[in-house]
Design a protein around this motif. Structure first.
Motif, short mmCIF file in Angstrom:
data_model
loop_
_atom_site.label_atom_id
_atom_site.label_comp_id
_atom_site.label_asym_id
_atom_site.label_seq_id
_atom_site.Cartn_x
_atom_site.Cartn_y
_atom_site.Cartn_z
N ARG A 11 -6.37 -5.57 11.80
CA ARG A 11 -7.57 -4.74 11.94
C ARG A 11 -8.78 -5.50 11.41
O ARG A 11 -8.71 -6.14 10.37
CB ARG A 11 -7.40 -3.42 11.19
CG ARG A 11 -6.32 -2.53 11.80
CD ARG A 11 -6.10 -1.27 10.98
NE ARG A 11 -5.01 -0.49 11.53
CZ ARG A 11 -5.15 0.58 12.30
NH1 ARG A 11 -6.37 0.99 12.61
NH2 ARG A 11 -4.10 1.23 12.75
N CYS A 34 -8.74 -2.63 16.27
CA CYS A 34 -7.32 -2.89 16.04
C CYS A 34 -6.83 -3.89 17.09
O CYS A 34 -6.96 -3.65 18.29
CB CYS A 34 -6.52 -1.60 16.12
SG CYS A 34 -4.74 -1.84 15.84
N CYS A 71 0.26 -4.79 3.07
CA CYS A 71 -1.17 -4.74 3.34
C CYS A 71 -1.86 -5.91 2.66
O CYS A 71 -1.70 -6.11 1.45
CB CYS A 71 -1.75 -3.42 2.84
SG CYS A 71 -3.53 -3.24 3.09
N SER A 108 -4.56 6.47 -1.28
CA SER A 108 -3.80 5.22 -1.25
C SER A 108 -3.97 4.46 -2.56
O SER A 108 -4.89 4.71 -3.35
CB SER A 108 -4.26 4.35 -0.08
OG SER A 108 -5.63 3.99 -0.22
N ARG A 126 -7.69 -7.20 8.03
CA ARG A 126 -6.59 -6.54 7.31
C ARG A 126 -5.30 -6.63 8.12
O ARG A 126 -5.27 -6.32 9.31
CB ARG A 126 -6.93 -5.08 7.04
CG ARG A 126 -5.75 -4.21 6.67
CD ARG A 126 -6.15 -2.82 6.24
NE ARG A 126 -6.53 -2.79 4.85
CZ ARG A 126 -6.44 -1.70 4.08
NH1 ARG A 126 -6.00 -0.56 4.59
NH2 ARG A 126 -6.79 -1.74 2.82
N TYR A 127 -4.25 -7.09 7.44
CA TYR A 127 -2.91 -7.06 8.04
C TYR A 127 -2.18 -5.83 7.51
O TYR A 127 -2.16 -5.57 6.31
CB TYR A 127 -2.10 -8.31 7.66
CG TYR A 127 -0.61 -8.11 7.86
CD1 TYR A 127 -0.07 -8.07 9.15
CD2 TYR A 127 0.24 -7.93 6.78
CE1 TYR A 127 1.29 -7.86 9.34
CE2 TYR A 127 1.60 -7.73 6.96
CZ TYR A 127 2.11 -7.70 8.23
OH TYR A 127 3.45 -7.47 8.42
N LEU A 128 -1.57 -5.06 8.41
CA LEU A 128 -0.79 -3.89 8.04
C LEU A 128 0.62 -4.04 8.60
O LEU A 128 0.81 -4.23 9.80
CB LEU A 128 -1.42 -2.61 8.59
CG LEU A 128 -2.73 -2.14 7.93
CD1 LEU A 128 -3.27 -0.93 8.65
CD2 LEU A 128 -2.51 -1.84 6.46
N GLU A 159 0.83 -1.20 0.00
CA GLU A 159 0.00 0.00 0.00
C GLU A 159 0.87 1.25 0.00
O GLU A 159 1.75 1.41 0.85
CB GLU A 159 -0.92 0.03 1.22
CG GLU A 159 -1.86 1.23 1.23
CD GLU A 159 -2.78 1.27 2.43
OE1 GLU A 159 -3.99 1.47 2.25
OE2 GLU A 159 -2.27 1.09 3.56
N ASP A 210 -5.75 -7.81 2.61
CA ASP A 210 -7.16 -7.79 3.02
C ASP A 210 -7.79 -9.16 2.77
O ASP A 210 -7.58 -9.76 1.70
CB ASP A 210 -7.94 -6.73 2.24
CG ASP A 210 -7.53 -5.32 2.63
OD1 ASP A 210 -7.45 -5.05 3.83
OD2 ASP A 210 -7.28 -4.50 1.72
N ARG A 262 3.76 0.38 2.93
CA ARG A 262 3.58 -0.65 3.95
C ARG A 262 2.92 -1.87 3.34
O ARG A 262 2.15 -1.77 2.38
CB ARG A 262 2.75 -0.13 5.12
CG ARG A 262 1.33 0.29 4.78
CD ARG A 262 0.63 0.91 5.98
NE ARG A 262 -0.74 1.31 5.68
CZ ARG A 262 -1.55 1.95 6.53
NH1 ARG A 262 -1.11 2.26 7.73
NH2 ARG A 262 -2.79 2.27 6.20
#
Length: 227
Positions: free
Chosen positions: A86, A65, A120, A187, A101-103, A26, A122, A118
């Motif tokens: 998240r 989160c 990302c 984004s 979602r992994y960030l 992202e 989903d 970063r």
């Protein structure tokens, strides 16, 4: 037949990542606009973005989160960073799947890099994802409700979000505005190695000045400031 497939789901996913066909990076710029100027920015985005006749999509989401502490206390500071996940659900469309979602940790790069970068990923999921994460040992850090607008410009996405704090009852119906402004995020999700799209984002961000200044946000500096 299914049992004749030599690949597991994880192997297929790993293979797709290595082939750079999954958008897992992202590119991000962020800013804010005060409530009194939000309508002007809204009209500007409506003119610049796709589907100008129909207008933007709206959203009303609840986001949580979660964090999972690293299990390698002897590792480097980067390896000891908590694993962040998240979970988001659409309050205005309860029939929609929940989103996990992994960030990854934001990468600012050098001063010539136009955007934050970063990892990302989903994933659509079912409502019992919260129970599943709790059983894994994840801890909820904070939660909030977002209301706003989603604009699209090609592969780019622009959101104008009003953030609300949930009341004592933790009910989406009991909300308190956090600030007198909208969070604005520009984004784009792309496979690894497509860093040229960052310049595309920067050019579009310039078209929104002086209504909103979208910039790279250094979260590590903010953490140092408020700790």
């Amino acid at each position: 037949m299914a049992n004749q497939n030599p690949f597991s789901a994880i192997e297929l996913f790993t293979s797709a990542l290595r082939s750079n066909i999954i958008p897992n990076q992202e590119y991000l710029l962020q800013g804010s606009v005060i409530d009194s100027s939000a309508e002007v920015l809204h009209n500007r985005l409506r003119g610049l973005c796709d589907a100008a006749e129909t207008g933007p999509e709206t959203f009303h989401d609840h986001e949580m989160c979660f964090s999972l502490k690293a299990s390698n206390p002897g590792g480097t500071p980067q390896q000891q960073q908590p694993f962040l996940l998240r979970v988001r659900r659409a309050l205005d469309h309860p029939e929609y799947p929940w989103q996990l979602r992994y960030l990854g940790q934001p990468e600012l790069g050098d001063k010539n890099q136009p955007t934050v970068l970063r990892s990302c990923i989903d994933i659509a999921c079912t409502p019992n994802v919260v129970e599943f994460l709790s059983e894994l040992g994840c801890r909820i850090e904070f939660e909030y409700v977002l209301k706003g607008y989603l604009f699209r410009k090609g592969r780019m996405k622009v959101t104008m979000s009003k953030i609300f704090r949930m009341g004592q009852a933790k009910s989406p119906d009991s909300l308190e505005s956090v600030t007198g402004s909208y969070l604005v995020e520009l984004s784009l999700l792309a496979p690894s190695g497509q860093d040229a799209v960052a310049d595309e984002i920067k050019v579009f961000a310039e078209q929104l000045r002086p209504l909103v200044h979208l910039e790279k946000i250094d979260y590590r500096r903010l953490q140092q400031t408020y700790t």
